[in-house]
Scaffold this motif. Structure first.
Motif, PDB file in Angstrom:
ATOM      1  N   GLY A   1      50.242  41.413  51.480  1.00 44.90           N
ATOM      2  CA  GLY A   1      49.922  39.995  51.457  1.00 44.90           C
ATOM      3  C   GLY A   1      48.535  39.681  50.920  1.00 44.90           C
ATOM      4  N   GLN A   2      47.702  40.695  50.746  1.00 45.57           N
ATOM      5  CA  GLN A   2      46.337  40.460  50.278  1.00 45.57           C
ATOM      6  C   GLN A   2      46.281  40.502  48.754  1.00 45.57           C
ATOM      7  N   ASP A   3      45.455  39.642  48.190  1.00 42.14           N
ATOM      8  CA  ASP A   3      45.287  39.564  46.743  1.00 42.14           C
ATOM      9  C   ASP A   3      44.309  40.650  46.294  1.00 42.14           C
ATOM     10  N   ILE A   4      44.792  41.579  45.485  1.00 43.03           N
ATOM     11  CA  ILE A   4      43.967  42.703  45.021  1.00 43.03           C
ATOM     12  C   ILE A   4      42.714  42.196  44.315  1.00 43.03           C
ATOM     13  N   TRP A   5      42.863  41.177  43.472  1.00 42.72           N
ATOM     14  CA  TRP A   5      41.746  40.703  42.662  1.00 42.72           C
ATOM     15  C   TRP A   5      40.676  40.053  43.534  1.00 42.72           C
ATOM     16  N   GLU A   6      41.093  39.265  44.487  1.00 46.04           N
ATOM     17  CA  GLU A   6      40.133  38.619  45.383  1.00 46.04           C
ATOM     18  C   GLU A   6      39.389  39.672  46.206  1.00 46.04           C
ATOM     19  N   GLU A   7      40.125  40.632  46.723  1.00 48.94           N
ATOM     20  CA  GLU A   7      39.515  41.666  47.559  1.00 48.94           C
ATOM     21  C   GLU A   7      38.592  42.571  46.731  1.00 48.94           C
TER      22      GLU A   7
ATOM     23  N   VAL B   1      43.136  33.791  27.271  1.00 45.32           N
ATOM     24  CA  VAL B   1      42.413  34.463  28.352  1.00 45.32           C
ATOM     25  C   VAL B   1      41.969  33.437  29.377  1.00 45.32           C
ATOM     26  N   GLU B   2      42.090  33.801  30.644  1.00 44.63           N
ATOM     27  CA  GLU B   2      41.564  32.952  31.704  1.00 44.63           C
ATOM     28  C   GLU B   2      40.732  33.812  32.654  1.00 44.63           C
ATOM     29  N   ILE B   3      39.709  33.216  33.211  1.00 44.85           N
ATOM     30  CA  ILE B   3      38.828  33.896  34.150  1.00 44.85           C
ATOM     31  C   ILE B   3      39.140  33.359  35.539  1.00 44.85           C
ATOM     32  N   GLY B   4      39.421  34.254  36.457  1.00 38.07           N
ATOM     33  CA  GLY B   4      39.764  33.833  37.817  1.00 38.07           C
ATOM     34  C   GLY B   4      39.146  34.737  38.854  1.00 38.07           C
ATOM     35  N   ASN B   5      39.446  34.422  40.086  1.00 37.78           N
ATOM     36  CA  ASN B   5      38.974  35.193  41.235  1.00 37.78           C
ATOM     37  C   ASN B   5      37.468  35.408  41.195  1.00 37.78           C
ATOM     38  N   ARG B   6      36.741  34.341  40.921  1.00 37.62           N
ATOM     39  CA  ARG B   6      35.279  34.429  40.877  1.00 37.62           C
ATOM     40  C   ARG B   6      34.718  34.510  42.288  1.00 37.62           C
ATOM     41  N   ILE B   7      33.734  35.351  42.429  1.00 38.47           N
ATOM     42  CA  ILE B   7      33.025  35.455  43.701  1.00 38.47           C
ATOM     43  C   ILE B   7      31.557  35.693  43.376  1.00 38.47           C
ATOM     44  N   PHE B   8      30.689  35.054  44.124  1.00 38.44           N
ATOM     45  CA  PHE B   8      29.258  35.115  43.871  1.00 38.44           C
ATOM     46  C   PHE B   8      28.520  35.569  45.124  1.00 38.44           C
TER      47      PHE B   8
END
Length: 192
Positions: free
Chosen positions: A27-33, A58-65
């Motif tokens: 259930g966890q999103d690999i990209w987010e994690e 191309v799209e850029i997603g799962n951004r984390i800062f």
């Protein structure tokens, strides 16, 4: 910044990342994690993942800062250029992004079945290029993320095949039963 992590800290960060990614549930999103891994364990100022949409764009997603990285203004077109380059070449790309805060970013290929399926973007607020050791570590992490994706992909494929088999088994109009070695019925379809 990852450059400031000692070799021992980098090794510990990689081991922690491997353990963390191995423990992900379906259930966890690999990209987010994976983005959390980069900012938490490796002290990156930002992380994101570039992917190709079905139309090829191309799209850029799962951004984390990180706390500091949230202040950086990074141009979307600059990120897309780096991601496209990796998709086209299959190799690591490094760029310095002009912004109000200088940003050094690495774009690393994530592979599945020997093809680039995503591009890991990792950046630090710095005008200096990322150290070779840091890039090597990020490349290894990209490989680990690709392996995690492949494992998850395979698990989903097995589950889908199981569901397909069960639907087919139940849909057969003839009576069908599966027997064990002692001739006991293990499973029977609806017709049976």
């Amino acid at each position: 910044m990852a450059e400031l992590l000692s070799h021992m800290q980098q090794l510990k960060a990689f081991i922690n990342s491997a353990q963390y990614l191995a423990g992900l549930t379906s259930g966890q999103d690999i990209w987010e994690e994976a983005g959390k891994v980069l900012t938490n364990f490796f002290k990156a100022d930002f992380a994101a993942f570039g992917k190709r949409r079905p139309d090829g764009e191309v799209e850029i997603g799962n951004r984390i800062f990180s706390e500091n990285g949230a202040q950086a203004r990074i141009s979307e077109p600059d990120l897309i250029v780096g991601v496209r380059e990796v998709f086209e070449s299959g190799f690591l790309t490094f760029i310095s992004i002009p912004s109000s805060d200088p940003v050094s970013a690495a774009f690393l290929p994530i592979l599945h079945d020997n093809r680039v399926i995503a591009v890991m973007l990792v950046g630090h607020l710095s005008s200096a290029p990322l150290a070779k050791e840091t890039l090597d570590l990020y490349l290894a992490l990209a490989g680990l993320i690709g392996a995690t994706y492949s494992h998850d992909f395979s698990a989903k494929a097995v589950l889908q095949a199981k569901e397909d088999w069960e639907r087919t088994f139940e849909a057969v109009p003839d009576m069908v039963a599966l027997l064990d070695l002692e001739q006991r019925i293990v499973r029977a379809n609806r017709a049976m």
